[in-house]
Write a protein that holds these residues in place. Structure first.
Motif, mmCIF file in Angstrom:
data_model
loop_
_atom_site.group_PDB
_atom_site.id
_atom_site.type_symbol
_atom_site.label_atom_id
_atom_site.label_comp_id
_atom_site.label_asym_id
_atom_site.label_seq_id
_atom_site.Cartn_x
_atom_site.Cartn_y
_atom_site.Cartn_z
ATOM 1 N N SER A 44 0.836 -1.202 0.000
ATOM 2 C CA SER A 44 0.000 0.000 0.000
ATOM 3 C C SER A 44 0.871 1.252 0.000
ATOM 4 N N GLN A 45 0.216 2.370 -0.298
ATOM 5 C CA GLN A 45 0.929 3.648 -0.239
ATOM 6 C C GLN A 45 1.363 3.942 1.194
ATOM 7 N N GLU A 46 0.559 3.505 2.160
ATOM 8 C CA GLU A 46 0.877 3.757 3.562
ATOM 9 C C GLU A 46 2.153 3.036 3.990
ATOM 10 N N CYS A 47 2.293 1.759 3.609
ATOM 11 C CA CYS A 47 3.522 1.019 3.954
ATOM 12 C C CYS A 47 4.727 1.646 3.271
ATOM 13 N N ARG A 48 4.558 2.017 2.010
ATOM 14 C CA ARG A 48 5.662 2.642 1.276
ATOM 15 C C ARG A 48 6.067 3.955 1.930
ATOM 16 N N GLN A 49 5.083 4.778 2.302
ATOM 17 C CA GLN A 49 5.362 6.066 2.932
ATOM 18 C C GLN A 49 6.033 5.887 4.285
ATOM 19 N N GLU A 50 5.612 4.890 5.039
ATOM 20 C CA GLU A 50 6.246 4.629 6.338
ATOM 21 C C GLU A 50 7.731 4.271 6.151
ATOM 22 N N GLN A 51 8.043 3.471 5.128
ATOM 23 C CA GLN A 51 9.432 3.118 4.859
ATOM 24 C C GLN A 51 10.236 4.346 4.444
ATOM 25 N N ILE A 52 9.639 5.206 3.613
ATOM 26 C CA ILE A 52 10.306 6.442 3.195
ATOM 27 C C ILE A 52 10.627 7.298 4.414
ATOM 28 N N GLU A 53 9.661 7.456 5.318
ATOM 29 C CA GLU A 53 9.870 8.255 6.521
ATOM 30 C C GLU A 53 10.932 7.627 7.427
ATOM 31 N N ASN A 54 10.937 6.299 7.542
ATOM 32 C CA ASN A 54 11.970 5.616 8.335
ATOM 33 C C ASN A 54 13.355 5.873 7.750
ATOM 34 N N ASP A 55 13.468 5.778 6.426
ATOM 35 C CA ASP A 55 14.758 6.009 5.767
ATOM 36 C C ASP A 55 15.221 7.452 5.940
ATOM 37 N N GLU A 56 14.298 8.409 5.800
ATOM 38 C CA GLU A 56 14.646 9.822 5.965
ATOM 39 C C GLU A 56 15.100 10.111 7.395
ATOM 40 N N ALA A 57 14.420 9.531 8.383
ATOM 41 C CA ALA A 57 14.812 9.728 9.782
ATOM 42 C C ALA A 57 16.197 9.129 10.036
ATOM 43 N N ARG A 58 16.463 7.957 9.476
ATOM 44 C CA ARG A 58 17.774 7.324 9.632
ATOM 45 C C ARG A 58 18.859 8.187 8.994
ATOM 46 N N GLU A 59 18.584 8.753 7.814
ATOM 47 C CA GLU A 59 19.555 9.623 7.148
ATOM 48 C C GLU A 59 19.812 10.891 7.943
ATOM 49 N N ARG A 60 18.753 11.469 8.542
ATOM 50 C CA ARG A 60 18.929 12.668 9.367
ATOM 51 C C ARG A 60 19.787 12.364 10.591
ATOM 52 N N ARG A 61 19.527 11.227 11.248
ATOM 53 C CA ARG A 61 20.334 10.849 12.413
ATOM 54 C C ARG A 61 21.786 10.632 12.010
ATOM 55 N N TRP A 62 22.017 10.014 10.858
ATOM 56 C CA TRP A 62 23.375 9.768 10.401
ATOM 57 C C TRP A 62 24.084 11.088 10.121
ATOM 58 N N LYS A 63 23.379 12.030 9.473
ATOM 59 C CA LYS A 63 23.993 13.327 9.172
ATOM 60 C C LYS A 63 24.322 14.087 10.447
ATOM 61 N N VAL A 64 23.451 14.048 11.435
ATOM 62 C CA VAL A 64 23.691 14.739 12.699
ATOM 63 C C VAL A 64 24.878 14.111 13.422
ATOM 64 N N SER A 65 24.928 12.790 13.465
ATOM 65 C CA SER A 65 26.032 12.141 14.176
ATOM 66 C C SER A 65 27.352 12.328 13.446
ATOM 67 N N SER A 66 27.348 12.336 12.126
ATOM 68 C CA SER A 66 28.604 12.519 11.398
ATOM 69 C C SER A 66 29.058 13.973 11.444
ATOM 70 N N SER A 67 28.127 14.930 11.463
ATOM 71 C CA SER A 67 28.541 16.333 11.543
ATOM 72 C C SER A 67 29.028 16.681 12.942
ATOM 73 N N SER A 68 28.482 16.060 13.973
ATOM 74 C CA SER A 68 28.954 16.347 15.338
ATOM 75 C C SER A 68 30.336 15.745 15.572
#
Length: 91
Positions: A44-68
Protein backbone atom coordinates in the motif's frame (compact mmCIF):
# COMPACT_ATOMS: atom_id res chain seq x y z
CA UNK A 1 17.63 -25.28 -17.24
CA UNK A 2 18.71 -25.75 -13.65
CA UNK A 3 15.88 -23.58 -12.25
CA UNK A 4 13.34 -25.62 -14.21
CA UNK A 5 14.70 -28.80 -12.62
CA UNK A 6 14.49 -27.28 -9.14
CA UNK A 7 10.95 -26.08 -9.78
CA UNK A 8 10.00 -29.51 -11.03
CA UNK A 9 11.42 -31.09 -7.88
CA UNK A 10 9.01 -29.04 -5.78
CA UNK A 11 11.43 -26.25 -4.86
CA UNK A 12 10.72 -22.73 -6.06
CA UNK A 13 12.87 -19.75 -5.24
CA UNK A 14 10.83 -16.96 -3.62
CA UNK A 15 10.14 -14.04 -5.93
CA UNK A 16 10.90 -10.59 -4.55
CA UNK A 17 7.33 -9.44 -5.33
CA UNK A 18 5.65 -12.05 -3.13
CA UNK A 19 5.26 -9.99 0.05
CA UNK A 20 5.30 -6.40 1.32
CA UNK A 21 8.75 -5.45 2.57
CA UNK A 22 7.37 -3.65 5.63
CA UNK A 23 4.40 -5.70 6.87
CA UNK A 24 5.04 -9.00 5.02
CA UNK A 25 1.47 -9.08 3.71
CA UNK A 26 1.29 -11.29 0.62
CA UNK A 27 1.07 -9.30 -2.61
CA UNK A 28 -1.80 -10.39 -4.86
CA UNK A 29 -1.33 -11.17 -8.52
CA UNK A 30 -4.03 -8.69 -9.59
CA UNK A 31 -3.40 -5.97 -7.03
CA UNK A 32 -1.32 -2.82 -7.11
CA UNK A 33 2.27 -3.04 -5.95
CA UNK A 34 3.94 0.13 -4.72
CA UNK A 35 7.69 0.18 -5.44
CA UNK A 36 10.42 2.18 -3.69
CA UNK A 37 14.14 2.53 -4.45
CA UNK A 38 14.11 0.25 -7.43
CA UNK A 39 13.05 -3.22 -6.35
CA UNK A 40 11.45 -2.85 -2.91
CA UNK A 41 7.73 -3.78 -3.04
CA UNK A 42 4.97 -2.58 -0.71
CA UNK A 43 1.30 -3.55 -0.46
CA UNK A 44 0.00 0.00 0.00
CA UNK A 45 0.93 3.65 -0.24
CA UNK A 46 0.88 3.76 3.56
CA UNK A 47 3.52 1.02 3.95
CA UNK A 48 5.66 2.64 1.28
CA UNK A 49 5.36 6.07 2.93
CA UNK A 50 6.25 4.63 6.34
CA UNK A 51 9.43 3.12 4.86
CA UNK A 52 10.31 6.44 3.19
CA UNK A 53 9.87 8.26 6.52
CA UNK A 54 11.97 5.62 8.33
CA UNK A 55 14.76 6.01 5.77
CA UNK A 56 14.65 9.82 5.97
CA UNK A 57 14.81 9.73 9.78
CA UNK A 58 17.77 7.32 9.63
CA UNK A 59 19.56 9.62 7.15
CA UNK A 60 18.93 12.67 9.37
CA UNK A 61 20.33 10.85 12.41
CA UNK A 62 23.37 9.77 10.40
CA UNK A 63 23.99 13.33 9.17
CA UNK A 64 23.69 14.74 12.70
CA UNK A 65 26.03 12.14 14.18
CA UNK A 66 28.60 12.52 11.40
CA UNK A 67 28.54 16.33 11.54
CA UNK A 68 28.95 16.35 15.34
CA UNK A 69 31.99 14.08 15.07
CA UNK A 70 33.62 16.51 12.63
CA UNK A 71 33.57 19.44 15.07
CA UNK A 72 37.10 20.25 16.22
CA UNK A 73 37.90 19.59 19.85
CA UNK A 74 39.86 21.93 22.10
CA UNK A 75 42.94 19.73 21.69
CA UNK A 76 42.81 19.85 17.90
CA UNK A 77 42.25 23.62 17.97
CA UNK A 78 45.43 24.05 20.02
CA UNK A 79 47.46 21.73 17.83
CA UNK A 80 46.26 23.58 14.74
CA UNK A 81 48.04 26.73 15.98
CA UNK A 82 51.40 24.96 16.35
CA UNK A 83 53.72 25.76 13.48
CA UNK A 84 55.40 23.02 11.47
CA UNK A 85 58.80 22.22 12.87
CA UNK A 86 57.98 23.42 16.39
CA UNK A 87 58.73 20.94 19.14
CA UNK A 88 56.26 20.89 21.99
CA UNK A 89 57.36 19.16 25.19
CA UNK A 90 55.75 18.78 28.57
CA UNK A 91 56.89 17.42 31.92
Amino acid sequence: MRSAALSYAGYEEPHFLEACTLCSKPLGHNSDIFMYRGNTPFCSQECRQEQIENDEARERRWKVSSSSSKKPTETSKKSATVQTGTLVASN
